[in-house]
Design a protein around this motif. Structure first.
Motif, PDB file in Angstrom:
ATOM      1  N   SER A   1       1.593  14.078   9.088  1.00 47.61           N
ATOM      2  CA  SER A   1       1.229  13.488   7.806  1.00 47.61           C
ATOM      3  C   SER A   1       2.390  13.461   6.813  1.00 47.61           C
ATOM      4  O   SER A   1       2.534  12.504   6.057  1.00 47.61           O
ATOM      5  N   GLU A   2       3.243  14.495   6.804  1.00 41.47           N
ATOM      6  CA  GLU A   2       4.337  14.512   5.833  1.00 41.47           C
ATOM      7  C   GLU A   2       5.415  13.490   6.185  1.00 41.47           C
ATOM      8  O   GLU A   2       5.849  12.706   5.337  1.00 41.47           O
ATOM      9  N   ALA A   3       5.828  13.460   7.432  1.00 40.57           N
ATOM     10  CA  ALA A   3       6.904  12.557   7.829  1.00 40.57           C
ATOM     11  C   ALA A   3       6.492  11.091   7.754  1.00 40.57           C
ATOM     12  O   ALA A   3       7.269  10.239   7.314  1.00 40.57           O
ATOM     13  N   ASN A   4       5.256  10.792   8.142  1.00 39.90           N
ATOM     14  CA  ASN A   4       4.828   9.393   8.225  1.00 39.90           C
ATOM     15  C   ASN A   4       4.071   8.891   7.006  1.00 39.90           C
ATOM     16  O   ASN A   4       4.063   7.687   6.733  1.00 39.90           O
ATOM     17  N   PHE A   5       3.452   9.821   6.266  1.00 40.85           N
ATOM     18  CA  PHE A   5       2.583   9.388   5.182  1.00 40.85           C
ATOM     19  C   PHE A   5       2.922  10.024   3.834  1.00 40.85           C
ATOM     20  O   PHE A   5       2.283   9.717   2.827  1.00 40.85           O
ATOM     21  N   GLY A   6       3.881  10.925   3.787  1.00 37.03           N
ATOM     22  CA  GLY A   6       4.340  11.490   2.531  1.00 37.03           C
ATOM     23  C   GLY A   6       3.386  12.463   1.884  1.00 37.03           C
ATOM     24  O   GLY A   6       3.402  12.642   0.666  1.00 37.03           O
ATOM     25  N   THR A   7       2.529  13.113   2.678  1.00 34.00           N
ATOM     26  CA  THR A   7       1.594  14.081   2.127  1.00 34.00           C
ATOM     27  C   THR A   7       1.435  15.229   3.111  1.00 34.00           C
ATOM     28  O   THR A   7       1.567  15.042   4.319  1.00 34.00           O
TER      29      THR A   7
ATOM     30  N   PHE B   1       0.819  -1.211   0.000  1.00 37.83           N
ATOM     31  CA  PHE B   1       0.000   0.000   0.000  1.00 37.83           C
ATOM     32  C   PHE B   1       0.857   1.266   0.000  1.00 37.83           C
ATOM     33  O   PHE B   1       0.448   2.302   0.518  1.00 37.83           O
ATOM     34  N   LYS B   2       2.043   1.181  -0.596  1.00 39.75           N
ATOM     35  CA  LYS B   2       2.949   2.322  -0.630  1.00 39.75           C
ATOM     36  C   LYS B   2       3.040   2.930  -2.036  1.00 39.75           C
ATOM     37  O   LYS B   2       2.468   2.406  -2.985  1.00 39.75           O
ATOM     38  N   ALA B   3       3.768   4.018  -2.152  1.00 36.29           N
ATOM     39  CA  ALA B   3       3.796   4.803  -3.377  1.00 36.29           C
ATOM     40  C   ALA B   3       4.407   4.064  -4.560  1.00 36.29           C
ATOM     41  O   ALA B   3       4.153   4.426  -5.708  1.00 36.29           O
ATOM     42  N   ASP B   4       5.214   3.047  -4.309  1.00 35.75           N
ATOM     43  CA  ASP B   4       5.816   2.282  -5.403  1.00 35.75           C
ATOM     44  C   ASP B   4       5.204   0.888  -5.500  1.00 35.75           C
ATOM     45  O   ASP B   4       5.863  -0.060  -5.926  1.00 35.75           O
ATOM     46  N   ASN B   5       3.911   0.758  -5.139  1.00 34.92           N
ATOM     47  CA  ASN B   5       3.285  -0.563  -5.219  1.00 34.92           C
ATOM     48  C   ASN B   5       2.997  -0.991  -6.652  1.00 34.92           C
ATOM     49  O   ASN B   5       2.540  -2.110  -6.892  1.00 34.92           O
ATOM     50  N   ASP B   6       3.292  -0.116  -7.622  1.00 36.91           N
ATOM     51  CA  ASP B   6       3.185  -0.529  -9.024  1.00 36.91           C
ATOM     52  C   ASP B   6       4.235  -1.576  -9.381  1.00 36.91           C
ATOM     53  O   ASP B   6       4.118  -2.245 -10.411  1.00 36.91           O
ATOM     54  N   LYS B   7       5.225  -1.744  -8.534  1.00 39.11           N
ATOM     55  CA  LYS B   7       6.262  -2.753  -8.764  1.00 39.11           C
ATOM     56  C   LYS B   7       5.961  -4.064  -8.040  1.00 39.11           C
ATOM     57  O   LYS B   7       6.755  -5.008  -8.099  1.00 39.11           O
TER      58      LYS B   7
ATOM     59  N   LYS C   1      -0.049   4.786   2.242  1.00 43.82           N
ATOM     60  CA  LYS C   1       0.981   5.830   2.372  1.00 43.82           C
ATOM     61  C   LYS C   1       1.490   6.291   1.009  1.00 43.82           C
ATOM     62  O   LYS C   1       1.568   5.509   0.053  1.00 43.82           O
ATOM     63  N   ASN C   2       1.877   7.563   0.952  1.00 46.41           N
ATOM     64  CA  ASN C   2       2.527   8.109  -0.241  1.00 46.41           C
ATOM     65  C   ASN C   2       4.042   8.111  -0.045  1.00 46.41           C
ATOM     66  O   ASN C   2       4.731   9.077  -0.327  1.00 46.41           O
ATOM     67  N   VAL C   3       4.540   7.014   0.473  1.00 48.73           N
ATOM     68  CA  VAL C   3       5.970   6.841   0.742  1.00 48.73           C
ATOM     69  C   VAL C   3       6.400   5.512   0.144  1.00 48.73           C
ATOM     70  O   VAL C   3       5.679   4.518   0.234  1.00 48.73           O
ATOM     71  N   THR C   4       7.573   5.483  -0.497  1.00 46.94           N
ATOM     72  CA  THR C   4       8.061   4.263  -1.123  1.00 46.94           C
ATOM     73  C   THR C   4       8.687   3.335  -0.081  1.00 46.94           C
ATOM     74  O   THR C   4       8.882   3.712   1.079  1.00 46.94           O
ATOM     75  N   LYS C   5       9.034   2.133  -0.514  1.00 47.61           N
ATOM     76  CA  LYS C   5       9.658   1.168   0.387  1.00 47.61           C
ATOM     77  C   LYS C   5      10.939   1.719   1.008  1.00 47.61           C
ATOM     78  O   LYS C   5      11.261   1.415   2.151  1.00 47.61           O
ATOM     79  N   ASP C   6      11.680   2.521   0.249  1.00 52.59           N
ATOM     80  CA  ASP C   6      12.940   3.059   0.774  1.00 52.59           C
ATOM     81  C   ASP C   6      12.767   4.430   1.426  1.00 52.59           C
ATOM     82  O   ASP C   6      13.738   5.143   1.671  1.00 52.59           O
ATOM     83  N   GLY C   7      11.533   4.816   1.702  1.00 50.29           N
ATOM     84  CA  GLY C   7      11.276   6.026   2.484  1.00 50.29           C
ATOM     85  C   GLY C   7      11.162   7.315   1.705  1.00 50.29           C
ATOM     86  O   GLY C   7      11.063   8.388   2.305  1.00 50.29           O
ATOM     87  N   LYS C   8      11.135   7.255   0.385  1.00 49.65           N
ATOM     88  CA  LYS C   8      11.013   8.470  -0.424  1.00 49.65           C
ATOM     89  C   LYS C   8       9.548   8.845  -0.602  1.00 49.65           C
ATOM     90  O   LYS C   8       8.676   7.992  -0.742  1.00 49.65           O
TER      91      LYS C   8
ATOM     92  N   PRO D   1       5.608  17.259  -6.456  1.00 50.14           N
ATOM     93  CA  PRO D   1       6.499  18.158  -5.710  1.00 50.14           C
ATOM     94  C   PRO D   1       5.801  18.902  -4.584  1.00 50.14           C
ATOM     95  O   PRO D   1       6.451  19.345  -3.641  1.00 50.14           O
ATOM     96  N   ASN D   2       4.480  19.016  -4.672  1.00 46.69           N
ATOM     97  CA  ASN D   2       3.719  19.690  -3.611  1.00 46.69           C
ATOM     98  C   ASN D   2       3.304  18.744  -2.482  1.00 46.69           C
ATOM     99  O   ASN D   2       2.646  19.167  -1.541  1.00 46.69           O
ATOM    100  N   LYS D   3       3.674  17.466  -2.616  1.00 41.88           N
ATOM    101  CA  LYS D   3       3.391  16.458  -1.584  1.00 41.88           C
ATOM    102  C   LYS D   3       1.898  16.422  -1.250  1.00 41.88           C
ATOM    103  O   LYS D   3       1.500  16.332  -0.100  1.00 41.88           O
ATOM    104  N   GLN D   4       1.105  16.474  -2.296  1.00 41.05           N
ATOM    105  CA  GLN D   4      -0.342  16.487  -2.105  1.00 41.05           C
ATOM    106  C   GLN D   4      -0.973  15.234  -2.696  1.00 41.05           C
ATOM    107  O   GLN D   4      -1.634  14.476  -1.991  1.00 41.05           O
ATOM    108  N   PHE D   5      -0.749  14.993  -3.996  1.00 43.41           N
ATOM    109  CA  PHE D   5      -1.356  13.849  -4.673  1.00 43.41           C
ATOM    110  C   PHE D   5      -0.440  12.636  -4.602  1.00 43.41           C
ATOM    111  O   PHE D   5       0.739  12.722  -4.908  1.00 43.41           O
ATOM    112  N   PRO D   6      -0.962  11.482  -4.226  1.00 44.95           N
ATOM    113  CA  PRO D   6      -0.119  10.306  -4.000  1.00 44.95           C
ATOM    114  C   PRO D   6       0.159   9.511  -5.270  1.00 44.95           C
ATOM    115  O   PRO D   6      -0.558   9.601  -6.266  1.00 44.95           O
ATOM    116  N   ASP D   7       1.207   8.703  -5.211  1.00 44.34           N
ATOM    117  CA  ASP D   7       1.541   7.746  -6.260  1.00 44.34           C
ATOM    118  C   ASP D   7       1.004   6.355  -5.956  1.00 44.34           C
ATOM    119  O   ASP D   7       1.100   5.465  -6.800  1.00 44.34           O
ATOM    120  N   MET D   8       0.483   6.138  -4.783  1.00 38.06           N
ATOM    121  CA  MET D   8      -0.030   4.814  -4.411  1.00 38.06           C
ATOM    122  C   MET D   8      -1.212   4.435  -5.288  1.00 38.06           C
ATOM    123  O   MET D   8      -2.153   5.206  -5.452  1.00 38.06           O
TER     124      MET D   8
END
Length: 517
Positions: free
Chosen positions: A310-316, A270-276, A374-381, A386-393
């Motif tokens: 929200s930014e530190a833990n969830f990437g938004t 359920f993270k931002a790089d779950n497309d992989k 979360k809008n955070v990848t497995k490696d914490g990115k 760039p506005n940390k608003q819309f997620p990649d998940m």
């Protein structure tokens, strides 16, 4: 950026909303939809638009612009409405937004024929069916391989839309590329006949679809067909009165044997790089650059509040608050509600400054928050916006774990090998670092609870409870200001009402029993 196909999503949204939706949004509330609605047809753009339709439009219906940050909050998506219908009315989720007079009553399983979520889910599905029908009309007679594959995938999306209509509304209008040419009043199809139509469609397109994991990411393949067939057959008794556990197990097993692998860590699904992820069978795609969606934000932002960083833990930077876990969900992991010693890694709750019990649904601090998406990848990115608003998940519409639990339940119900069913369940429990169970512990009631532990907040709970005949019996609101313990919800609420606007527009429709128009 995820794949080349993904880049077409944003232009497709623009085309969908400027060419298609603007021509029918005014009529949507008062008349049936003519499927031949495109003035300009571009095959690839219209094809991408059909997939994009899974991610746009929300509780207030179609917006007039692409579903990006400068539009109103009504521009959301299918799964946001599915969450509200399939989670808030169950023992899993509760919403604090008292000002949303369409969403908040769903906490009490109060569906009405004039409710905005009920209406716009119905409308959304028929808009998508209209777009699918139009694509099939426009590409009729084109015989190249690319078009044949696109047509099969479009028929899959239409079958998916009709699956939701079968599940949610029962007997509904039917229109396809043959019956839907020109303006007319669609005929009503029975739930059983529509179920059979969907099965027939899926079996016809199966050999044309690409093999599992060989299509572009975000597009359906044979495994997506098998997943939808397994869902249909698992709920066949609800939809038709006749169970079909054997076929449910068969198609689930085909997915299990198709080369997918469970994500090693549950939280990474359920993270931002779950497309992989090798567990993902079919996603609904979101992206911080190319498919920026309020619906994508919903599955990250509506479960977190400002005190959760929200930014530190969830990437938004967005923290909407509002949706939390009901007591019954927490107790699926710990009967006493104390999660301190729970070893199951699927128990992803925020308990700091929260109470387990809920006295007022409107209080954000009552009820544990969910930290699953979360809008955070497995490696914490943090994701690509760039506005940390819309997620990649991406939202996992179908994932391997569902095949495991469908196979286990259907096998158990059909009297098949309990050893095989047990392995399917324990594979998930091993992944979660939870204690494996024995054959004697593998019961249907256990599987219903296990489905909650694996899929909470993924818009599936209502369907499961109905199948187990537990959606309306011995129901408890489970908050202090709610109804008394053990109050039953009327059985008619297993189906949503046909919206009053559609009844007025189509004399062929009949309201579902129990609803007062």
């Amino acid at each position: 950026m995820k794949t080349r196909f993904f880049k077409y999503i944003l232009p497709a949204l623009s085309l969908a909303l400027t060419v298609n939706l603007t021509s029918c949004v005014g009529d949507l509330d008062v008349s049936p939809i003519d499927p031949n609605i495109d003035v300009y047809f571009n095959q690839d753009a219209n094809f991408a638009k059909i997939y994009a339709g899974l991610a746009i439009t929300g509780n207030q219906g179609p917006a007039g612009q692409p579903d990006i940050a400068d539009t109103d909050e009504g521009a959301s998506g299918l799964m946001r409405m599915m969450f509200n219908i399939n989670e808030l009315s169950t023992d899993e989720a509760i919403c604090a937004w008292t000002g949303d007079t369409d969403v908040f009553p769903l906490n009490y399983t109060r569906f009405t024929a004039s409710n905005g979520v009920v209406l716009n889910m119905f409308n959304r599905l028929y808009i998508q069916i209209a777009q699918c029908n139009n694509f099939l009309i426009q590409t009729e007679g084109i015989s190249d391989d690319k078009t044949a594959l696109q047509r099969a995938e479009v028929r899959f999306i239409r079958a998916l839309d009709y699956y939701y209509l079968v599940d949610l509304y029962g007997n509904v209008p039917f229109v396809d590329e043959v019956t839907g040419i020109g303006a007319y009043i669609p005929e009503r199809i029975t739930r059983t006949d529509l179920f059979n139509y969907i099965v027939k469609e899926l079996k016809e397109i199966e050999p044309v679809m690409k093999a599992p994991r060989t299509n572009e990411y975000g597009r359906a393949d044979q495994a997506a067909v098998w997943m939808l067939l397994s869902r249909l057959y698992l709920n066949a008794e609800v939809y038709t009165g006749t169970p079909n556990w054997t076929d449910a197990a068969t198609y689930a097993k085909k997915v299990m044997d198709a080369g997918y692998v469970l994500e090693p860590k549950y939280e990474d699904m359920f993270k931002a790089d779950n497309d992989k992820s090798t567990e993902m069978v079919m996603p609904i795609c979101f992206d911080g650059v190319y498919a920026r969606s309020w619906s994508g934000m919903f599955f990250v932002c509506s479960f977190i509040t400002g005190d959760m960083d929200s930014e530190a833990n969830f990437g938004t930077v967005e923290a909407w608050g509002g949706n939390r876990a009901r007591v019954a969900l927490v107790k699926k992991f710990a009967q006493d509600g104390n999660l301190a010693n729970v070893k199951d890694e699927r128990a992803m709750f925020w308990t700091e400054n929260r109470t387990l019990e809920i006295e007022k649904p409107s209080e954000f601090t009552e009820g544990y928050s969910i930290t699953k998406f979360k809008n955070v990848t497995k490696d914490g990115k943090i994701g690509s916006d760039p506005n940390k608003q819309f997620p990649d998940m991406d939202f996992p519409l179908f994932r391997l774990a569902e095949a495991n639990l469908t196979f286990a339940e259907a096998t158990l119900r059909a009297g098949g090998s309990k050893t095989d069913a047990l392995k399917a369940v324990n594979d998930l429990r091993k992944r979660a670092k939870a204690t494996e169970i024995t054959e004697s512990q593998l019961t249907l009631d256990f599987l219903l609870d296990e489905k909650a532990r694996e899929f909470y907040f993924e818009a599936q709970r209502r369907v499961d409870l109905i199948r187990f005949n537990k959606y309306t019996s011995n129901y408890t609101w489970d908050w202090k200001g709610g109804s008394p313990e053990g109050v039953s919800v009327s059985n008619y609420l297993t189906l949503l009402p046909i919206p009053v606007a559609q009844l007025a527009a189509n004399s062929n429709l009949i309201q579902n029993p129990g609803y007062n128009n």
